[in-house]
Design an enzyme around this catalytic site. Structure first.
Site, mmCIF file in Angstrom:
data_model
loop_
_atom_site.group_PDB
_atom_site.id
_atom_site.type_symbol
_atom_site.label_atom_id
_atom_site.label_comp_id
_atom_site.label_asym_id
_atom_site.label_seq_id
_atom_site.Cartn_x
_atom_site.Cartn_y
_atom_site.Cartn_z
ATOM 1 C CG PHE A 156 -2.236 0.727 0.951
ATOM 2 C CD1 PHE A 156 -2.935 0.573 -0.235
ATOM 3 C CD2 PHE A 156 -2.748 1.587 1.910
ATOM 4 C CE1 PHE A 156 -4.117 1.271 -0.472
ATOM 5 C CE2 PHE A 156 -3.930 2.283 1.697
ATOM 6 C CZ PHE A 156 -4.606 2.124 0.504
ATOM 7 N N GLY A 157 1.715 1.341 -1.007
ATOM 8 C CA GLY A 157 2.481 2.574 -1.231
ATOM 9 C C GLY A 157 1.656 3.521 -2.078
ATOM 10 N NE ARG A 158 5.695 6.915 -3.453
ATOM 11 C CZ ARG A 158 6.916 7.174 -3.006
ATOM 12 N NH1 ARG A 158 7.241 8.396 -2.682
ATOM 13 N NH2 ARG A 158 7.824 6.224 -2.903
ATOM 14 C CB ILE A 159 1.244 2.441 -7.375
ATOM 15 C CG1 ILE A 159 2.381 3.251 -8.009
ATOM 16 C CG2 ILE A 159 0.365 1.818 -8.458
ATOM 17 C CD1 ILE A 159 3.416 2.437 -8.770
ATOM 18 C CB ALA A 241 4.053 -5.229 -8.569
ATOM 19 N NE ARG A 242 10.180 -3.888 -11.843
ATOM 20 C CZ ARG A 242 9.578 -2.769 -12.261
ATOM 21 N NH1 ARG A 242 8.304 -2.787 -12.594
ATOM 22 N NH2 ARG A 242 10.243 -1.641 -12.361
ATOM 23 C CD GLU A 271 8.744 -6.845 -18.024
ATOM 24 O OE1 GLU A 271 7.751 -7.313 -17.453
ATOM 25 O OE2 GLU A 271 8.979 -5.623 -18.100
ATOM 26 C CG HIS A 289 6.640 -2.974 -17.945
ATOM 27 N ND1 HIS A 289 7.677 -3.614 -17.309
ATOM 28 C CD2 HIS A 289 6.284 -1.945 -17.129
ATOM 29 C CE1 HIS A 289 7.949 -2.984 -16.164
ATOM 30 N NE2 HIS A 289 7.108 -1.961 -16.038
ATOM 31 N N GLY A 291 2.377 0.309 -17.677
ATOM 32 C CA GLY A 291 1.921 1.039 -16.481
ATOM 33 C C GLY A 291 2.077 2.547 -16.559
#
Ligand code: 8YV
Length: 323
Positions: A156-159, A241-242, A271, A289, A291
């Protein structure tokens, strides 16, 4: 004054490339292809700063190669699991990233994937483009409703917070969140989110599970076979995310045997090479990718790197120092 020598590993939007050359002696990657390990070694040996992206694996082999001239790796992107931070530190190399400026667009793309996966948008588009659509009927490509469902956010960071705001205030969703460190009460209030104590507690309750934690060794295969089994059979897994956060073989199994309803993925292990079995899953939405891929955001990321570099070379601590 002699301008610091800077290597930019990929092409950037024109406006930010122009801003870079004002203050730095810049070498661009004219062909815009991922640099090889040897080319990255040359870059850290010959430039004062290297400006990498997610396509550059800057590991100990690249850095432990004589004395690097590079003093700062100013990453273009928020995630930096492609950089060996311990190795950079051991050489006294600073590392910066570009947070904040890409949170909104990455959150927008997360919602895109949720909607596309739940409403079977890729399947529908493939059908139309292939000339296979036989016409409207009440049972055609029935998906799942998104509004008012439960979204589980891991990290639950900024994104993650931007995703929660959109889902809760826009789609009336109940939002459950798991974060390694405690979440401030005002953040929960602003985003309409409810904290849960563990990932295992979140998974069985969520109709959508969205990943917003960092990549790297600590979170490798955080979503594995056991955790996919904890998800509802009607639920969707979303990953912006990753790639390494998800055990993709276990995901292919879950998608194939429909122990979950579907997935929306913007990032992949290794990827741009993608597991052929994953490409074969009709119930997975697969994006390359994207985002942060808007002109506004990619320019803002570039300006953020420029600012980090200027601060560093003018003797101020860069705003986005991560190591
Ligand atoms: C970038 C991202 O496009 O910032 C990140 O961590 O994943 C993307 O927004 C990419 O990483 C650029 O290096």
């Amino acid at each position: 004054m002699i301008k610091p020598k800077v290597v930019v590993t990929r092409r950037w939007p024109e406006a930010v490339e122009a801003a870079l050359v004002e203050d730095f002696d810049v070498t661009f990657n004219q062909q815009d292809r991922a640099l090889t390990s040897d080319e990255l070694k040359d870059a850290v040996r010959s430039a004062d700063a290297v400006l990498p992206t997610v396509t550059d694996r800057i590991d100990a082999r690249v850095l432990d190669n004589g004395k690097p001239r590079t003093r700062i790796l100013a990453n273009y992107g928020v995630g930096y699991s492609h950089i060996d931070i311990d190795s950079a530190k051991s050489h006294g190399i600073a590392v910066t990233n570009t947070p904040d400026v890409l949170s909104e667009c990455t959150a927008d793309l997360t919602l895109t994937l949720m909607l596309m996966a739940a409403r079977r948008a890729s399947e529908g588009e493939r059908e139309v483009r292939n000339g296979d659509w036989s016409g409207w009927r009440p049972t055609h490509l029935l998906g799942s409703k998104v509004s008012n469902k439960t979204l589980g956010i891991i990290g639950f960071g900024r994104i993650g917070q931007e995703v929660a705001k959109r889902a809760h205030h826009g789609f009336g969703m109940r939002v459950l969140v798991y974060n390694r460190s405690p979440i401030a009460a005002d953040v929960l209030a602003r985003t309409g989110a409810e904290p849960v104590a563990s990932i295992d507690e979140l998974l069985p309750q969520a109709d959508f599970v969205s990943l917003h934690c960092p990549g790297g060794a600590a979170n490798k295969h955080l979503i594995n076979c056991r955790r996919l089994d904890l998800m509802k059979q009607s639920a969707f897994l979303i990953n912006t995310a990753r790639g390494e956060v998800v055990d993709e073989r276990a995901l292919v199994h879950a998608l194939t045997f429909e122990t979950i309803a579907g997935a929306g993925l913007d990032v992949f292990n290794g990827e741009p090479d993608i597991l052929p079995e994953l490409r074969g899953c009709e119930n997975a939405v697969l994006l390359p990718h994207l985002g942060s891929a808007t002109r506004e955001t990619r320019e803002a990321m570039g300006y953020r790197v420029v600012q980090n570099l200027k601060d560093f070379f003018e003797g101020r601590p860069p705003r986005d120092l991560v190591a």
